[in-house]
Design a protein around this motif. Structure first.
Motif, PDB file in Angstrom:
ATOM      1  N   GLN A  66      32.945  -0.889  18.794  1.00 26.02           N
ATOM      2  CA  GLN A  66      32.673  -0.787  17.365  1.00 26.02           C
ATOM      3  C   GLN A  66      31.992  -2.039  16.848  1.00 26.02           C
ATOM      4  O   GLN A  66      32.442  -3.166  17.092  1.00 26.02           O
ATOM      5  CB  GLN A  66      33.968  -0.564  16.584  1.00 26.02           C
ATOM      6  CG  GLN A  66      33.775  -0.464  15.070  1.00 26.02           C
ATOM      7  CD  GLN A  66      33.024   0.791  14.666  1.00 26.02           C
ATOM      8  OE1 GLN A  66      33.324   1.884  15.129  1.00 26.02           O
ATOM      9  NE2 GLN A  66      32.053   0.642  13.765  1.00 26.02           N
ATOM     10  N   VAL A  67      30.905  -1.844  16.121  1.00 30.91           N
ATOM     11  CA  VAL A  67      30.229  -2.911  15.392  1.00 30.91           C
ATOM     12  C   VAL A  67      30.224  -2.511  13.923  1.00 30.91           C
ATOM     13  O   VAL A  67      29.728  -1.447  13.569  1.00 30.91           O
ATOM     14  CB  VAL A  67      28.787  -3.121  15.898  1.00 30.91           C
ATOM     15  CG1 VAL A  67      28.024  -4.068  14.972  1.00 30.91           C
ATOM     16  CG2 VAL A  67      28.805  -3.663  17.313  1.00 30.91           C
ATOM     17  N   THR A  68      30.791  -3.364  13.096  1.00 33.62           N
ATOM     18  CA  THR A  68      30.858  -3.106  11.670  1.00 33.62           C
ATOM     19  C   THR A  68      30.213  -4.255  10.921  1.00 33.62           C
ATOM     20  O   THR A  68      30.564  -5.428  11.144  1.00 33.62           O
ATOM     21  CB  THR A  68      32.316  -2.949  11.204  1.00 33.62           C
ATOM     22  OG1 THR A  68      32.928  -1.875  11.921  1.00 33.62           O
ATOM     23  CG2 THR A  68      32.373  -2.645   9.708  1.00 33.62           C
ATOM     24  N   GLY A 114      24.621 -11.715   9.508  1.00 29.93           N
ATOM     25  CA  GLY A 114      25.331 -12.393  10.578  1.00 29.93           C
ATOM     26  C   GLY A 114      24.891 -11.940  11.962  1.00 29.93           C
ATOM     27  O   GLY A 114      23.917 -11.186  12.111  1.00 29.93           O
ATOM     28  N   SER A 115      25.627 -12.418  12.969  1.00 26.36           N
ATOM     29  CA  SER A 115      25.272 -12.142  14.361  1.00 26.36           C
ATOM     30  C   SER A 115      26.498 -11.709  15.154  1.00 26.36           C
ATOM     31  O   SER A 115      27.630 -12.092  14.840  1.00 26.36           O
ATOM     32  CB  SER A 115      24.682 -13.400  15.013  1.00 26.36           C
ATOM     33  OG  SER A 115      23.518 -13.816  14.355  1.00 26.36           O
ATOM     34  N   LEU A 116      26.233 -10.916  16.162  1.00 31.25           N
ATOM     35  CA  LEU A 116      27.231 -10.519  17.142  1.00 31.25           C
ATOM     36  C   LEU A 116      26.562 -10.394  18.496  1.00 31.25           C
ATOM     37  O   LEU A 116      25.344 -10.234  18.575  1.00 31.25           O
ATOM     38  CB  LEU A 116      27.880  -9.179  16.773  1.00 31.25           C
ATOM     39  CG  LEU A 116      28.846  -9.141  15.586  1.00 31.25           C
ATOM     40  CD1 LEU A 116      29.208  -7.692  15.266  1.00 31.25           C
ATOM     41  CD2 LEU A 116      30.102  -9.952  15.884  1.00 31.25           C
ATOM     42  N   GLN A 142      22.059  -9.671  21.977  1.00 29.59           N
ATOM     43  CA  GLN A 142      22.269 -10.590  20.874  1.00 29.59           C
ATOM     44  C   GLN A 142      21.745  -9.922  19.610  1.00 29.59           C
ATOM     45  O   GLN A 142      20.551  -9.639  19.495  1.00 29.59           O
ATOM     46  CB  GLN A 142      21.539 -11.900  21.116  1.00 29.59           C
ATOM     47  CG  GLN A 142      21.713 -12.923  20.000  1.00 29.59           C
ATOM     48  CD  GLN A 142      23.144 -13.400  19.872  1.00 29.59           C
ATOM     49  OE1 GLN A 142      23.814 -13.676  20.876  1.00 29.59           O
ATOM     50  NE2 GLN A 142      23.634 -13.484  18.645  1.00 29.59           N
ATOM     51  N   MET A 143      22.638  -9.673  18.690  1.00 26.79           N
ATOM     52  CA  MET A 143      22.280  -8.974  17.453  1.00 26.79           C
ATOM     53  C   MET A 143      22.309  -9.980  16.309  1.00 26.79           C
ATOM     54  O   MET A 143      23.352 -10.584  16.042  1.00 26.79           O
ATOM     55  CB  MET A 143      23.265  -7.838  17.196  1.00 26.79           C
ATOM     56  CG  MET A 143      23.347  -6.846  18.338  1.00 26.79           C
ATOM     57  SD  MET A 143      24.442  -5.455  17.995  1.00 26.79           S
ATOM     58  CE  MET A 143      26.018  -6.291  18.008  1.00 26.79           C
ATOM     59  N   SER A 144      21.171 -10.166  15.679  1.00 28.04           N
ATOM     60  CA  SER A 144      21.049 -11.124  14.582  1.00 28.04           C
ATOM     61  C   SER A 144      20.559 -10.411  13.330  1.00 28.04           C
ATOM     62  O   SER A 144      20.049  -9.294  13.394  1.00 28.04           O
ATOM     63  CB  SER A 144      20.077 -12.244  14.963  1.00 28.04           C
ATOM     64  OG  SER A 144      20.499 -12.909  16.132  1.00 28.04           O
ATOM     65  N   ARG A 201      15.082  -8.343  15.504  1.00 28.34           N
ATOM     66  CA  ARG A 201      16.439  -8.796  15.121  1.00 28.34           C
ATOM     67  C   ARG A 201      17.384  -8.850  16.316  1.00 28.34           C
ATOM     68  O   ARG A 201      18.272  -9.704  16.355  1.00 28.34           O
ATOM     69  CB  ARG A 201      17.013  -7.852  14.056  1.00 28.34           C
ATOM     70  CG  ARG A 201      16.196  -7.767  12.789  1.00 28.34           C
ATOM     71  CD  ARG A 201      16.921  -6.970  11.713  1.00 28.34           C
ATOM     72  NE  ARG A 201      17.171  -5.580  12.110  1.00 28.34           N
ATOM     73  CZ  ARG A 201      18.383  -5.047  12.221  1.00 28.34           C
ATOM     74  NH1 ARG A 201      19.462  -5.774  11.972  1.00 28.34           N
ATOM     75  NH2 ARG A 201      18.516  -3.771  12.563  1.00 28.34           N
ATOM     76  N   PHE A 202      17.223  -7.941  17.253  1.00 26.67           N
ATOM     77  CA  PHE A 202      18.081  -7.880  18.427  1.00 26.67           C
ATOM     78  C   PHE A 202      17.291  -8.376  19.632  1.00 26.67           C
ATOM     79  O   PHE A 202      16.083  -8.130  19.739  1.00 26.67           O
ATOM     80  CB  PHE A 202      18.541  -6.454  18.701  1.00 26.67           C
ATOM     81  CG  PHE A 202      19.511  -5.885  17.700  1.00 26.67           C
ATOM     82  CD1 PHE A 202      19.779  -6.521  16.492  1.00 26.67           C
ATOM     83  CD2 PHE A 202      20.170  -4.700  17.970  1.00 26.67           C
ATOM     84  CE1 PHE A 202      20.663  -5.988  15.581  1.00 26.67           C
ATOM     85  CE2 PHE A 202      21.072  -4.146  17.073  1.00 26.67           C
ATOM     86  CZ  PHE A 202      21.298  -4.787  15.877  1.00 26.67           C
TER      87      PHE A 202
END
Length: 127
Positions: free
Chosen positions: A122-124, A15-17, A82-84, A67-68
């Motif tokens: 936090q990124v989980t 996923g992405s965040l 953008q984190m993919s 990826r980022f």
């Protein structure tokens, strides 16, 4: 120097965040970089990505390259990450920071004083 971080949360693998980091307008940082570090439980803080505010030059760690994507709004002194294709290993507290771009390339935990820091986000990544 005040940094305001936002974004992050929970994502599934693949996923992405998106993260944002805004540096207060009262402190011009045009000749510096804005970016992120991260710290996973039981691990040292590590550099993730940084971008020069003035010309957009970037740094990415090997673990996130491809990826980022980091970008910036120069006028707003704000950077975006953008984190993919997120992986469980990306799970960490992400800290935004501003400092010299070279500091991202050479970062060691003893260098924390070379940066100004925002609050952690936090990124989980978990299914």
């Amino acid at each position: 120097v005040q940094l305001q971080a936002s974004g992050g949360g929970l994502a599934q693998p693949g996923g992405s965040l998106r993260l944002s980091c805004a540096v207060s307008q009262s402190t011009p940082v045009d000749h510096y970089a804005i970016g992120w570090f991260r710290q996973a439980p039981g691990k040292e803080r590590e550099a993730v990505a940084g971008i020069m505010v003035s010309d957009g030059r970037t740094y990415y760690s090997d673990s996130v390259t491809g990826r980022f994507t980091i970008s910036r709004d120069r006028a707003k002194q704000t950077a975006y990450l953008q984190m993919s294709d997120l992986k469980p290993d990306d799970t960490a507290v992400y800290y935004c920071a501003t400092g010299f771009l070279g500091g991202w390339r050479t970062y060691t935990p003893q260098d924390q004083g070379h940066f100004y820091w925002g609050q952690g986000t936090q990124v989980t990544v978990s299914s």
